[in-house]
Scaffold this motif. Structure first.
Motif, short mmCIF file in Angstrom:
data_model
loop_
_atom_site.label_atom_id
_atom_site.label_comp_id
_atom_site.label_asym_id
_atom_site.label_seq_id
_atom_site.Cartn_x
_atom_site.Cartn_y
_atom_site.Cartn_z
N GLY A 139 0.54 -1.31 -0.47
CA GLY A 139 0.02 0.36 -0.35
C GLY A 139 0.66 0.95 0.23
N ARG A 140 2.26 0.83 0.19
CA ARG A 140 3.05 2.22 -0.22
C ARG A 140 3.11 2.73 -1.70
NH1 ARG A 140 3.55 3.77 5.34
NH2 ARG A 140 3.15 1.98 6.74
N ALA A 141 3.79 1.65 -2.33
CA ALA A 141 4.24 2.05 -3.73
C ALA A 141 3.30 1.48 -4.10
CB ALA A 141 5.29 1.88 -3.40
N ASN A 142 3.99 1.14 -5.60
CA ASN A 142 3.81 -0.51 -6.55
C ASN A 142 5.27 -0.81 -6.51
OD1 ASN A 142 0.99 -0.32 -7.52
ND2 ASN A 142 1.43 1.87 -8.11
N TYR A 143 5.72 -2.14 -6.84
CA TYR A 143 7.00 -2.56 -6.36
C TYR A 143 7.80 -3.79 -7.79
CZ TYR A 143 6.47 -1.15 -1.94
OH TYR A 143 6.10 -0.49 -0.46
N ARG A 144 9.01 -3.00 -7.83
CA ARG A 144 9.58 -3.90 -9.11
C ARG A 144 10.46 -4.93 -8.06
NH1 ARG A 144 9.54 -2.05 -13.95
NH2 ARG A 144 11.13 -2.92 -14.21
N GLY A 145 10.31 -6.04 -8.91
CA GLY A 145 11.46 -6.35 -7.07
C GLY A 145 12.39 -7.10 -8.22
N ARG A 146 13.72 -7.25 -8.06
CA ARG A 146 14.71 -7.41 -8.56
C ARG A 146 16.11 -8.14 -8.05
NH1 ARG A 146 16.47 -4.32 -14.04
NH2 ARG A 146 18.79 -5.81 -14.58
N VAL A 147 16.61 -9.01 -7.98
CA VAL A 147 17.41 -10.10 -7.45
C VAL A 147 19.09 -10.13 -8.01
CG1 VAL A 147 18.88 -11.71 -6.47
CG2 VAL A 147 16.30 -11.28 -6.43
N VAL A 148 20.55 -7.99 -7.48
CA VAL A 148 21.57 -8.96 -8.06
C VAL A 148 22.42 -9.37 -7.55
CG1 VAL A 148 23.32 -6.88 -8.22
CG2 VAL A 148 20.84 -6.13 -8.68
#
Lengths: 415, 415
Positions: free
Chosen positions: A116-125
């Protein structure tokens, strides 16, 4: 009772209800509460009722109550980039300690408060403890952040182990021109500990990533309480305590700002000048010269210690006081400089500015070709020298030039 | 006008009268006032009258007004031991900077305020800037302090350069059992600077040397003001700023005590437990194993950096966080331990305790034979390892054993 069971735990006048997690100690029970928080409870005098067996799959983290994360066009987009470290850790059953095994999506599952705070994009480096971080991973991370911002992220949160967070934050400070906040966060205590800082640090970091700023920052507990996270400039921050949750401090200045926590909603405030959102165009210069050493001088150390820099592109010395080493070292340093090694002097005092013009021995170092590192933190100076050697036509001039807040203005004259 | 002249300087509404000293800058006049203090005055807008030419011999420091120091049987005896450093410095005409050239008697001449506080014995052990200090000089100094106490000194003041004062204070803390105070002091600004701290630090150190205590301590400005000097335990003190007069701090605790200054008379107060005068019998164990290295780990560092410890008796690692290095280092560390090198882990965080039992990588280090350095400062740990290897039957056990306040009690559990 077994991990995965839904339990009710009564201890003193407190009652906890949730899913029992594996614990790294025999002394504590760890319960995942309804809100997603984990709480550690001393087994002594605790009464446990098993309400339902095996409701939670420990391996996958899946329960019946998984909350769906839907896209909300009214919210900004924040990229969560995971590199490993305590904030993305769970219990390692084999050894009873903590290893890194979560990816960015798991962070969302572990920290429901992020929803609910943001739309998220997830990524693992990467998925490594931060003592294993390398300049190659810094480059990969800078490129990932660049791509996320180019793809429309309004802010980036980098989850990183705390041990070497300051080095990576420095590297990205030099490598990136960013129009949005790039916020490093981590955790000093893993999620299965009663005092874990992972939820609050992650929530504050997301709020900072949405703020009207465009700095590479570190967001970690400001005090031992849960009242605020401090926002530190990436090039001026240092982990100054092995275990405290407020281990991170800005050296030689106040933090850039803070995220108040504990009220209805976290609130971001900046106290010092900072780059504003959109001020800079996105750009990246990720090259590094990795052939650089950092050497700390201590009494009794022979000048042969300088052999480690033989044939190297750069050497950062961590000298004493205003920037000194044993005067027996001077000739060997001159030889290194003559053979093409850029030698930068910093101070193990940590606070204050290097000045080699005060004493004979310091002036001899300048004559030998040593570059004064101003008031740069030694670790930051190493990262900057790596970057300067790969990106500057005149590395010595680049080292001395303030680029990312790493050299503070001389606010108070030396005397 | 020339150095050595008696002058009257008028600037704004202030008048100064005294002997003109050589100045290291063209911007300032330096005047030695009647009371013995030196004052720096900006040349701009200053009116200078020469009252009398050549009343002061710059080379010998002799004037007509030399005060005779007579023995007073009612006063305690304090030994002043000079090793060099800024507090015993004067202007070096050749280069315009500061070199060490005073002996202990000169300190009395330079700081007339010391008169009447004690009977003094003067002794010169070395005349070097402290970055040139070596373990051999630590031994000489410990033996000199031992002899002075044996000869009846009620306290000892060691004048020492500030750069490596904490290392020497640590060395003497391990080498000596002392029934009287051994007080290190120095100066962050030389006597010809307006803001010099040499007078106040020396006076406070002498008062501390007379106190009812028996610790090896460091006595330096407690704040940027001239209101008090702090008394730091020799094994817990660190120079935390390159230039501030209050650069020295006790790490992980409050200072042992302070010397209030600015009232009628300086007043010594202890705030924490300390050894009392006469509690210990005088003893000395000055041997050191000098074949010990300190190595600071930073990201990007290859494990070949460990080659510096090949065949050495001891190695102190300054790891990250709770005491980590890149896990690629572990096998090489195990080889060093197997070949007889004692390896002690400390943390570059400076504050907090090393604990290698939390993470996999830490436990691998323990399996490799690394000794946890508790919360010892890395520099103190190096000195202690040198001492333990020369004096302990079981150096590892000696390293872990609190000997001189270098390991603080675990007051707050890790979680």
């Amino acid at each position: 009772m077994n991990p995965g069971d839904r339990v009710r735990v009564q201890r003193a006048d407190q009652t906890y209800e949730g899913v029992l997690l594996p614990s790294s100690t025999s002394q504590n029970l760890v319960v995942k509460l309804e809100g997603g928080y984990n709480v550690g409870i001393d087994r002594a005098d605790a009464d446990v009722d098993v309400l339902e067996s095996d409701v939670y799959d420990i391996e996958t983290g899946e329960t019946d109550e998984e909350s769906a994360v839907e896209f909300d066009p009214d919210l900004p987009t924040v990229s969560l980039i995971s590199t490993g470290g305590t904030i993305a850790s769970t219990v390692d059953y084999r050894t009873g300690a903590v290893t890194a095994q979560f990816d960015a999506e798991d962070v969302l599952r572990a920290v429901p408060d992020l929803a609910g705070r943001a739309n998220y994009r997830g990524r693992v480096v990467a998925n490594i403890l931060s003592e294993n971080m390398t300049p190659d991973v810094w480059r990969d991370l800078a490129e990932a952040v660049y791509e996320e911002i180019e793809a429309g992220a309004d802010g980036v949160v980098v989850m990183h182990g705390t041990d070497t967070m300051q080095f990576t934050a420095s590297a990205l400070s030099f490598m990136l021109d960013t129009p949005v906040p790039v916020v490093f966060t981590g955790s000093q205590r893993s999620a299965d500990r009663p005092s874990s800082d992972n939820v609050m640090n992650a929530v504050c970091a997301v709020e900072a990533a949405k703020a009207d700023a465009a700095e590479v920052m570190v967001c970690m507990h400001a005090t031992e309480s849960d009242d605020a996270c401090a926002l530190h400039r990436g090039t001026r921050v240092r982990k100054n305590h092995t275990s405290r949750r407020d281990a991170f401090e800005t050296v030689g200045a106040k933090p850039l700002g803070e995220v108040a926590y504990g009220g209805d909603e976290p609130e971001v405030t900046f106290r010092r000048d900072h780059a504003e959102r959109g001020e800079a165009d996105l750009d990246i210069a990720p090259e590094l010269e990795s052939d650089v050493e950092l050497l700390k001088f201590t009494p009794g150390m022979d000048e042969s210690a300088l052999d480690v820099a033989e044939g190297k592109a750069g050497l950062v010395l961590e000298g004493t006081g205003l920037g000194h080493v044993h005067s027996d070292w001077t000739d060997r340093i001159a030889e290194l400089v003559d053979s093409g090694t850029t030698v930068v002097m910093t101070s193990q005092c940590i606070e204050g500015r290097v000045c080699d013009r005060v004493y004979d021995t310091g002036r001899d170092l300048l004559d030998a070709g040593v570059v004064e590192g101003e008031d740069m933190l030694p670790g930051t100076a190493k990262v900057k020298l790596m970057w300067s050697l790969a990106n500057g036509d005149d590395p010595e001039a680049t080292v001395r030039d303030p680029i990312a807040g790493e050299i503070t203005e001389r606010s108070v004259p030396w005397e």
